[in-house]
Design an enzyme around this catalytic site. Structure first.
Site, PDB file in Angstrom:
ATOM      1  N   ALA A  16     -23.839  67.810  -1.571  1.00  0.00           N
ATOM      2  CA  ALA A  16     -24.105  68.741  -2.674  1.00  0.00           C
ATOM      3  C   ALA A  16     -22.894  68.848  -3.596  1.00  0.00           C
ATOM      4  O   ALA A  16     -23.038  68.848  -4.828  1.00  0.00           O
ATOM      5  CB  ALA A  16     -24.475  70.112  -2.115  1.00  0.00           C
ATOM      6  N   HIS A  45     -20.273  66.970   6.604  1.00  0.00           N
ATOM      7  CA  HIS A  45     -21.320  66.802   7.603  1.00  0.00           C
ATOM      8  C   HIS A  45     -22.533  66.028   7.121  1.00  0.00           C
ATOM      9  O   HIS A  45     -23.334  65.551   7.928  1.00  0.00           O
ATOM     10  CB  HIS A  45     -21.719  68.144   8.203  1.00  0.00           C
ATOM     11  N   PHE A 157      -8.050  74.082   1.968  1.00  0.00           N
ATOM     12  CA  PHE A 157      -8.965  75.034   2.615  1.00  0.00           C
ATOM     13  C   PHE A 157      -9.111  76.264   1.711  1.00  0.00           C
ATOM     14  O   PHE A 157      -8.116  76.949   1.431  1.00  0.00           O
ATOM     15  CB  PHE A 157      -8.378  75.436   3.972  1.00  0.00           C
ATOM     16  N   GLN A 231     -32.734  77.170  12.167  1.00  0.00           N
ATOM     17  CA  GLN A 231     -33.576  76.099  12.706  1.00  0.00           C
ATOM     18  C   GLN A 231     -33.019  75.496  13.988  1.00  0.00           C
ATOM     19  O   GLN A 231     -31.868  75.068  14.015  1.00  0.00           O
ATOM     20  CB  GLN A 231     -33.732  74.985  11.668  1.00  0.00           C
ATOM     21  N   HIS A 233     -33.484  72.286  16.297  1.00  0.00           N
ATOM     22  CA  HIS A 233     -34.074  70.948  16.276  1.00  0.00           C
ATOM     23  C   HIS A 233     -34.511  70.643  17.709  1.00  0.00           C
ATOM     24  O   HIS A 233     -33.739  70.842  18.647  1.00  0.00           O
ATOM     25  CB  HIS A 233     -33.034  69.931  15.790  1.00  0.00           C
ATOM     26  N   LEU A 243     -27.681  64.874  18.000  1.00  0.00           N
ATOM     27  CA  LEU A 243     -29.070  64.810  17.545  1.00  0.00           C
ATOM     28  C   LEU A 243     -29.715  63.453  17.824  1.00  0.00           C
ATOM     29  O   LEU A 243     -29.132  62.413  17.529  1.00  0.00           O
ATOM     30  CB  LEU A 243     -29.100  65.077  16.037  1.00  0.00           C
ATOM     31  N   GLU A 246     -35.222  63.064  14.094  1.00  0.00           N
ATOM     32  CA  GLU A 246     -36.677  63.134  13.960  1.00  0.00           C
ATOM     33  C   GLU A 246     -37.249  61.749  13.602  1.00  0.00           C
ATOM     34  O   GLU A 246     -38.447  61.495  13.790  1.00  0.00           O
ATOM     35  CB  GLU A 246     -37.016  64.137  12.856  1.00  0.00           C
ATOM     36  N   HIS A 354     -29.548  73.730  14.480  1.00  0.00           N
ATOM     37  CA  HIS A 354     -29.356  72.547  13.649  1.00  0.00           C
ATOM     38  C   HIS A 354     -29.092  72.881  12.187  1.00  0.00           C
ATOM     39  O   HIS A 354     -28.255  72.256  11.534  1.00  0.00           O
ATOM     40  CB  HIS A 354     -30.632  71.704  13.753  1.00  0.00           C
ATOM     41  N   ASN A 393     -36.145  67.254   3.874  1.00  0.00           N
ATOM     42  CA  ASN A 393     -36.073  68.007   2.620  1.00  0.00           C
ATOM     43  C   ASN A 393     -34.653  68.446   2.274  1.00  0.00           C
ATOM     44  O   ASN A 393     -34.397  68.872   1.151  1.00  0.00           O
ATOM     45  CB  ASN A 393     -36.971  69.253   2.689  1.00  0.00           C
TER      46      ASN A 393
HETATM   47  C1  LIG Z   1     -26.884  65.614  12.886  1.00  0.00           C
HETATM   48  C2  LIG Z   1     -27.603  65.984  11.619  1.00  0.00           C
HETATM   49  C3  LIG Z   1     -28.599  65.159  11.124  1.00  0.00           C
HETATM   50  C4  LIG Z   1     -29.273  65.508   9.956  1.00  0.00           C
HETATM   51  N1  LIG Z   1     -30.252  64.654   9.474  1.00  0.00           N
HETATM   52  C5  LIG Z   1     -30.896  64.982   8.330  1.00  0.00           C
HETATM   53  C6  LIG Z   1     -31.893  64.124   7.785  1.00  0.00           C
HETATM   54  O1  LIG Z   1     -32.176  63.057   8.314  1.00  0.00           O
HETATM   55  N2  LIG Z   1     -32.520  64.516   6.649  1.00  0.00           N
HETATM   56  C7  LIG Z   1     -32.233  65.687   6.018  1.00  0.00           C
HETATM   57  O2  LIG Z   1     -32.825  65.994   4.990  1.00  0.00           O
HETATM   58  N3  LIG Z   1     -31.269  66.506   6.500  1.00  0.00           N
HETATM   59  C8  LIG Z   1     -30.601  66.181   7.629  1.00  0.00           C
HETATM   60  N4  LIG Z   1     -29.633  67.025   8.111  1.00  0.00           N
HETATM   61  C9  LIG Z   1     -29.225  68.181   7.311  1.00  0.00           C
HETATM   62  C10 LIG Z   1     -28.337  67.714   6.159  1.00  0.00           C
HETATM   63  O3  LIG Z   1     -27.589  66.616   6.552  1.00  0.00           O
HETATM   64  C11 LIG Z   1     -27.391  68.832   5.701  1.00  0.00           C
HETATM   65  O4  LIG Z   1     -28.119  69.998   5.455  1.00  0.00           O
HETATM   66  C12 LIG Z   1     -26.681  68.427   4.409  1.00  0.00           C
HETATM   67  O5  LIG Z   1     -26.090  67.162   4.537  1.00  0.00           O
HETATM   68  C13 LIG Z   1     -25.644  69.462   4.021  1.00  0.00           C
HETATM   69  O6  LIG Z   1     -24.930  68.970   2.903  1.00  0.00           O
HETATM   70  P1  LIG Z   1     -23.923  69.911   2.117  1.00  0.00           P
HETATM   71  O7  LIG Z   1     -23.361  69.097   1.005  1.00  0.00           O
HETATM   72  O8  LIG Z   1     -24.610  71.180   1.783  1.00  0.00           O
HETATM   73  O9  LIG Z   1     -22.799  70.273   3.170  1.00  0.00           O
HETATM   74  P2  LIG Z   1     -21.788  69.347   4.023  1.00  0.00           P
HETATM   75  O10 LIG Z   1     -22.110  67.896   3.973  1.00  0.00           O
HETATM   76  O11 LIG Z   1     -21.717  70.005   5.364  1.00  0.00           O
HETATM   77  O12 LIG Z   1     -20.420  69.535   3.263  1.00  0.00           O
HETATM   78  C14 LIG Z   1     -19.726  70.757   3.266  1.00  0.00           C
HETATM   79  C15 LIG Z   1     -18.411  70.550   2.563  1.00  0.00           C
HETATM   80  O13 LIG Z   1     -17.785  71.805   2.370  1.00  0.00           O
HETATM   81  C16 LIG Z   1     -16.423  71.702   2.711  1.00  0.00           C
HETATM   82  N5  LIG Z   1     -15.951  73.036   3.081  1.00  0.00           N
HETATM   83  C17 LIG Z   1     -16.554  73.942   3.884  1.00  0.00           C
HETATM   84  N6  LIG Z   1     -15.823  75.063   3.951  1.00  0.00           N
HETATM   85  C18 LIG Z   1     -14.741  74.862   3.161  1.00  0.00           C
HETATM   86  C19 LIG Z   1     -13.617  75.655   2.831  1.00  0.00           C
HETATM   87  N7  LIG Z   1     -13.438  76.886   3.293  1.00  0.00           N
HETATM   88  N8  LIG Z   1     -12.681  75.109   1.997  1.00  0.00           N
HETATM   89  C20 LIG Z   1     -12.836  73.854   1.520  1.00  0.00           C
HETATM   90  N9  LIG Z   1     -13.889  73.081   1.806  1.00  0.00           N
HETATM   91  C21 LIG Z   1     -14.822  73.582   2.609  1.00  0.00           C
HETATM   92  C22 LIG Z   1     -16.371  70.680   3.817  1.00  0.00           C
HETATM   93  O14 LIG Z   1     -15.100  70.092   3.903  1.00  0.00           O
HETATM   94  C23 LIG Z   1     -17.421  69.679   3.322  1.00  0.00           C
HETATM   95  O15 LIG Z   1     -16.834  68.793   2.414  1.00  0.00           O
HETATM   96  C24 LIG Z   1     -28.951  66.696   9.284  1.00  0.00           C
HETATM   97  C25 LIG Z   1     -27.952  67.518   9.779  1.00  0.00           C
HETATM   98  C26 LIG Z   1     -27.284  67.185  10.938  1.00  0.00           C
HETATM   99  C27 LIG Z   1     -26.243  68.113  11.466  1.00  0.00           C
END
Ligand SMILES: Cc1cc2nc3c(=O)[nH]c(=O)nc-3n(C[C@H](O)[C@H](O)[C@H](O)COP(=O)(O)OP(=O)(O)OC[C@H]3O[C@@H](n4cnc5c(N)ncnc54)[C@H](O)[C@@H]3O)c2cc1C
Length: 588
Positions: A16, A45, A157, A231, A233, A243, A246, A354, A393
């Site tokens: 994101a 992640h 951070f 959620q 899983h 994990l 799915e 999850h 999604n």
């Molecule tokens: C094992 C696993 C498998 C998954 N598989 C799927 C799938 O197949 N399909 C699907 O749709 N979804 C899947 N999901 C869910 C999906 O991957 C996540 O919801 C999504 O990738 C989250 O993206 P994000 O960018 O919101 O956050 P993230 O990718 O978690 O990124 C968060 C960012 O914020 C930064 N951050 C956090 N706190 C701070 C702070 N205080 N200061 C500075 N930086 C900070 C971190 O360093 C990181 O860069 C899966 C999740 C998991 C755990």
């Protein structure tokens, strides 16, 4: 304190955050965009996502289908205007990723391949084997290098947001390598900090998924929405929570209990045949499958392992060739972490936390209650998932709404009034003093004791099935833990350079607030819907609870919970049925 000036600060280098930074840079190449992440972006992640990302592409599918699956899957707690926007933009984002280099898996004729995912009536999950998140993140990361407007601050951070008169003024961060406090003076900020799964013990999330952004937003005056919807899983390795995607079930894997019986047929997901059938049996939604496990466990039908009870995820009938082609990561993880070869043996699995359906409340344009503050990705609650997110999604959400957040932030800074850097610096100093005070505590508890007690309280009281008594006990424990946290944490490491204990102590402050919001919202919602199941209020109650929960910070006290309307446009709430009954309901 070091001061860095930027127009837009993006907090989070996952899917994101990177998508938001790219969109802001494309909207206005003249902007100064600071992209802050507490880990190197490629360790965010998103990298762990396996199965794939939704987007209508087949001739037998439609946007209406995707809309309908999502709203039904979320048990009508989704904001339908937002789902509408979402389904209309998923596929173009998948194509955009493709153009930037994402190696989507293809059919022999070269067209995009899509797989089944739970709760979806048609195959619409784009995938790159079972390493979809890795490839999406890599694609976004390398693309972000094209934009000189983006400056990365890796391993910084964020500890606080500076907000005054309801407007964002800056972000206070720690440069992890040195411990130096840094003020990012900015006009707009995008929170893209990911989920909060780590407030529970058994989870699929890495140690960095601590709900930090949700805590920052809550303390700054934004509100959290639908936090009771966590959620589980259904297919994770006992003990580690790793994990088993799915995608396994999407490719045809089955779930059996200790007697080799496909128990899902007893939980409104059957009949068995014809199979595989979309939205039936193993292709049912995650909430229903996790809840079925809970009942099987209570009936004594599960297998006992050293790390708790489990059922079997059986892939063997798929054959070695398909398993290795479509699920290489799963195969490796099962072999390494469970000592099981999925080609020859079933994999023991159980539910684990999850995904956080709730998060920082935003509208469809990703705007929060604070001017200039946007949120996208798992930390946000834009309104897509309702009571239960459908698999695949979320990866689509991070790109669709990451883009919106970046564009909106870029647009906002054009009209934002300038703020006084001196005033912002004074506010930031106060905030830095609070953060630094943690290093100096001579007395106090070990942070691990409080964190362990928090996880126990969440597992016991805010688990798959909840009761009023259990939730009240969890709320009391969490209030007590927050009071203990406020009295002081004593760190063993007092240095500022690379002090991960210090960072964990700051994170714990947010985790406790996020956990409290989850427990109080769950206590407030006296009904059962999607992932929120109450043993003392087993029915869905649309009359009283077809509403979002909103959690507002109560300062040192408990969060205040109230309701907010759900936007319903074209899908009137109905019964949520899967399996044969669901297929019949869709035909009538
Ligand atoms: C094992 C696993 C498998 C998954 N598989 C799927 C799938 O197949 N399909 C699907 O749709 N979804 C899947 N999901 C869910 C999906 O991957 C996540 O919801 C999504 O990738 C989250 O993206 P994000 O960018 O919101 O956050 P993230 O990718 O978690 O990124 C968060 C960012 O914020 C930064 N951050 C956090 N706190 C701070 C702070 N205080 N200061 C500075 N930086 C900070 C971190 O360093 C990181 O860069 C899966 C999740 C998991 C755990």
């Amino acid at each position: 304190m070091r001061i860095i000036s930027a127009d837009v600060v993006v907090i989070g280098g996952g899917g994101a955050g990177l998508r938001a930074a790219i969109a802001a840079a494309e909207a206005d190449p003249g902007l100064a965009i600071a992209l802050i992440s507490k880990v190197l972006p490629m360790r965010s992640h998103t990298v762990a996502a396996e199965g794939g990302s939704a987007g209508v592409v087949r001739d037998d599918d439609s946007l209406d289908n995707h809309f309908d699956d999502t709203v039904t899957g979320g048990e009508w707690l989704c904001d339908q205007d937002v789902v509408d926007y979402f389904v209309r933009h998923c596929t173009e984002e998948m194509v955009q990723l493709e153009r930037w280099g994402c190696p989507w898996s293809r059919k022999p004729d070269g067209s995009i391949n899509v797989r089944f995912f739970g709760g979806m009536k048609v195959q619409r999950t784009w995938f790159a084997a079972d390493k979809s998140g890795f490839h999406i993140l890599h694609t976004l990361f390398q693309t972000s290098h094209k934009y000189p407007a983006i400056t990365r601050y890796d391993e910084y951070f964020c500890a606080d947001l500076i907000v005054e008169d309801g407007r964002v003024r800056g972000v206070v961060a720690i440069e992890i390598a040195t411990g130096e406090m840094v003020l990012f003076h900015c006009k707009a900020a995008v929170l893209a900090t990911g989920g909060a799964g780590r407030v529970f013990r058994q989870n699929t999330n890495a140690g960095i998924v601590t709900g930090e952004g949700m805590g920052l937003a809550l303390r700054a005056g934004a509100v959290l929405r639908d936090m009771e919807f966590v959620q589980w899983h259904p297919t994770c390795l006992p003990g580690t929570g790793i994990l088993m995607s799915e995608a396994c079930r999407g490719e045809g894997a089955i779930l059996t209990n200790k007697d080799g019986y496909r128990y899902l047929q007893d939980y409104g997901l059957g009949p068995l045949d014809p199979w595989p059938r979309a939205k039936a049996m193993e292709l049912g939604p995650r909430d229903r499958l996790s809840q079925a496990f809970w009942h099987e466990d209570k009936k004594g039908n599960t297998i006992q392992t050293p790390h708790g009870s489990a059922v079997n995820l059986d892939l063997r009938h798929l054959g070695e060739k398909k398993i290795l082609e479509r699920l290489p990561l799963i195969t490796e993880a099962a072999r390494t972490f469970a000592g099981v070869d999925p080609v020859r043996e079933p994999i023991p699995v159980r539910p684990a936390v999850h995904y956080t359906m709730g998060g920082i409340a935003t509208n469809v344009m990703t705007e929060t209650a604070i001017s200039g503050l946007y949120a996208a990705g798992e930390c946000a609650s834009v309104g897509i998932h309702g009571a239960n997110r459908l698999g695949s999604n979320s990866l689509a959400e991070i790109v669709v709404f990451g883009k919106v957040a970046g564009e909106r932030a870029a647009q906002y800074v054009r009209s934002a009034r300038p703020v006084s850097p001196e005033r912002t610096a004074r506010l930031a100093e106060a905030s830095a003093t609070r953060v630094l005070r943690l290093l100096g505590n001579e007395r106090g508890e070990r942070l691990a004791e409080i964190r362990d007690a928090m996880m126990d309280a969440m597992e016991e009281g805010v688990g798959l099935y909840r009761t009023e008594a259990g939730l009240k006990a969890a709320c009391r424990t969490l209030a007590d833990l927050r009071a203990r946290y406020r009295r002081g944490i004593r760190l063993d490491d007092r240095n500022r350079a690379f002090n991960t204990e210090w960072l964990a102590a700051i994170e714990l402050g947010s985790m406790l607030e996020v956990a409290e919001a989850m427990a109080h919202a769950a206590l407030w919602r006296r009904e059962s819907r999607g992932a929120h199941q109450r043993l003392d209020a087993t029915a869905r109650d649309d009359r009283r609870f077809l509403v979002h929960s909103i959690a507002r910070s109560g300062g040192d006290g408990a969060p205040q919970i109230k309701s907010a309307p759900v936007t319903i446009t074209k899908s009137r709430p109905g019964s949520r049925v899967y399996g044969g009954a669901g297929a019949k309901a869709e035909l009538t």
